[in-house]
Design a protein around this motif. Sequence first.
Motif, PDB file in Angstrom:
ATOM      1  N   ALA A  92       0.835  -1.205   0.000  1.00 24.04           N
ATOM      2  CA  ALA A  92       0.000   0.000   0.000  1.00 24.04           C
ATOM      3  C   ALA A  92       0.868   1.254   0.000  1.00 24.04           C
ATOM      4  O   ALA A  92       0.518   2.272  -0.589  1.00 24.04           O
ATOM      5  N   GLU A  93       2.001   1.171   0.674  1.00 28.44           N
ATOM      6  CA  GLU A  93       2.954   2.283   0.693  1.00 28.44           C
ATOM      7  C   GLU A  93       4.313   1.752   1.124  1.00 28.44           C
ATOM      8  O   GLU A  93       4.418   0.789   1.879  1.00 28.44           O
ATOM      9  N   GLY A  94       5.372   2.363   0.631  1.00 27.97           N
ATOM     10  CA  GLY A  94       6.712   1.967   1.016  1.00 27.97           C
ATOM     11  C   GLY A  94       7.205   0.717   0.313  1.00 27.97           C
ATOM     12  O   GLY A  94       6.535   0.146  -0.550  1.00 27.97           O
ATOM     13  N   ILE A  95       8.383   0.293   0.705  1.00 29.50           N
ATOM     14  CA  ILE A  95       9.075  -0.838   0.091  1.00 29.50           C
ATOM     15  C   ILE A  95       9.485  -1.824   1.175  1.00 29.50           C
ATOM     16  O   ILE A  95       9.948  -1.427   2.253  1.00 29.50           O
ATOM     17  N   ALA A  96       9.309  -3.110   0.929  1.00 26.42           N
ATOM     18  CA  ALA A  96       9.822  -4.151   1.823  1.00 26.42           C
ATOM     19  C   ALA A  96      11.320  -4.298   1.571  1.00 26.42           C
ATOM     20  O   ALA A  96      11.768  -4.303   0.425  1.00 26.42           O
ATOM     21  N   ARG A  97      12.092  -4.438   2.649  1.00 20.92           N
ATOM     22  CA  ARG A  97      13.546  -4.494   2.524  1.00 20.92           C
ATOM     23  C   ARG A  97      14.101  -5.748   3.199  1.00 20.92           C
ATOM     24  O   ARG A  97      13.743  -6.062   4.325  1.00 20.92           O
ATOM     25  N   VAL A  98      14.982  -6.434   2.466  1.00 23.72           N
ATOM     26  CA  VAL A  98      15.658  -7.621   2.981  1.00 23.72           C
ATOM     27  C   VAL A  98      17.157  -7.402   2.871  1.00 23.72           C
ATOM     28  O   VAL A  98      17.665  -7.000   1.812  1.00 23.72           O
ATOM     29  N   GLU A  99      17.855  -7.675   3.960  1.00 26.56           N
ATOM     30  CA  GLU A  99      19.315  -7.543   3.988  1.00 26.56           C
ATOM     31  C   GLU A  99      19.924  -8.873   4.409  1.00 26.56           C
ATOM     32  O   GLU A  99      19.601  -9.392   5.487  1.00 26.56           O
ATOM     33  N   VAL A 100      20.775  -9.427   3.565  1.00 29.36           N
ATOM     34  CA  VAL A 100      21.453 -10.690   3.846  1.00 29.36           C
ATOM     35  C   VAL A 100      22.951 -10.423   3.834  1.00 29.36           C
ATOM     36  O   VAL A 100      23.494  -9.947   2.832  1.00 29.36           O
ATOM     37  N   THR A 101      23.619 -10.720   4.954  1.00 34.76           N
ATOM     38  CA  THR A 101      25.047 -10.432   5.072  1.00 34.76           C
ATOM     39  C   THR A 101      25.764 -11.649   5.642  1.00 34.76           C
ATOM     40  O   THR A 101      25.505 -12.045   6.786  1.00 34.76           O
ATOM     41  N   HIS A 102      26.646 -12.240   4.848  1.00 33.80           N
ATOM     42  CA  HIS A 102      27.403 -13.408   5.286  1.00 33.80           C
ATOM     43  C   HIS A 102      28.899 -13.102   5.202  1.00 33.80           C
ATOM     44  O   HIS A 102      29.348 -12.425   4.259  1.00 33.80           O
ATOM     45  N   SER A 103      29.665 -13.621   6.151  1.00 37.08           N
ATOM     46  CA  SER A 103      31.124 -13.489   6.113  1.00 37.08           C
ATOM     47  C   SER A 103      31.757 -14.843   6.378  1.00 37.08           C
ATOM     48  O   SER A 103      31.297 -15.591   7.252  1.00 37.08           O
ATOM     49  N   LEU A 104      32.792 -15.174   5.601  1.00 35.59           N
ATOM     50  CA  LEU A 104      33.441 -16.483   5.681  1.00 35.59           C
ATOM     51  C   LEU A 104      34.934 -16.307   5.883  1.00 35.59           C
ATOM     52  O   LEU A 104      35.607 -15.641   5.077  1.00 35.59           O
TER      53      LEU A 104
END
Length: 270
Positions: A92-104
Amino acid sequence: MTACPAAPLQRSHGSARLSFRRAGPWTRLDRLHQAGSAKAFVHPAQTGPDVVFLNTSGGMTGGDRLCYGLALGAGCRVTATTQTAERAYRSAEGIARVEVTHSLAAGAHLDWLPQETILFDRSALHRETTVALSKDASCLLLEAVVLGRAAMGETLTALQLTDHRKVTRDGVPVLFEPLHLTTAALTAGAGVLQGARAFASLAMLGQGAQSALGPVRDALAEPGVHAGASAFDGRLMVRLMAADGWPLRRQILRLLTVLRDAPPPRVWHI
């Protein structure tokens, strides 16, 4: 009379982050943090722990935020996936945000195999996936997107998707995949989706990854899936497109059988 202001819409926020360390021949969970709608479960498996991420909100819409992250110590081996397909609903308004951060760390290996993301009509999603490799660390990365479920008669008329994947090795970029789809892409023809409503990208990064090119090309035999694979300098890339998510999923499972020395995560079983 004064009209009452509209109540703010409730939004979901979640974060799940885990770290692993090597203990003799075993990979052990070191730390686990989870908050909000994001949860993580760790299960023993044949080649190391399986991590299953879960979004308890049941999907995402504009204004929602979800963060997943893994930190693998030297020599660790982990497979990570999601409990089910992630769903991006009408915004309806705005944006869904997904953040994926991996370190090896050095010598670690990660199979990041999330199940498909299903986009619903008029959804808006921005996703950033970042993987930081050290020295001889390696990874197998999957991202699959389905534009509406054919079995449910869903048709998309509008969408907004921004999906970026970046992999670095000791701070130097080795893979950068920016994807931006808008409503125009749904009818752009052969230059964009070619009528496909499901697509995926699979990348293997590590020493000798190019040696899997032949077996991967032999496995690209699922009816209804258009595919291509290439490899060079420790990188293997596979692109997949299909008219529906079901044949795409079957083709992905064929490829995982070739690229992994273990069965797919149990939540992938069909």
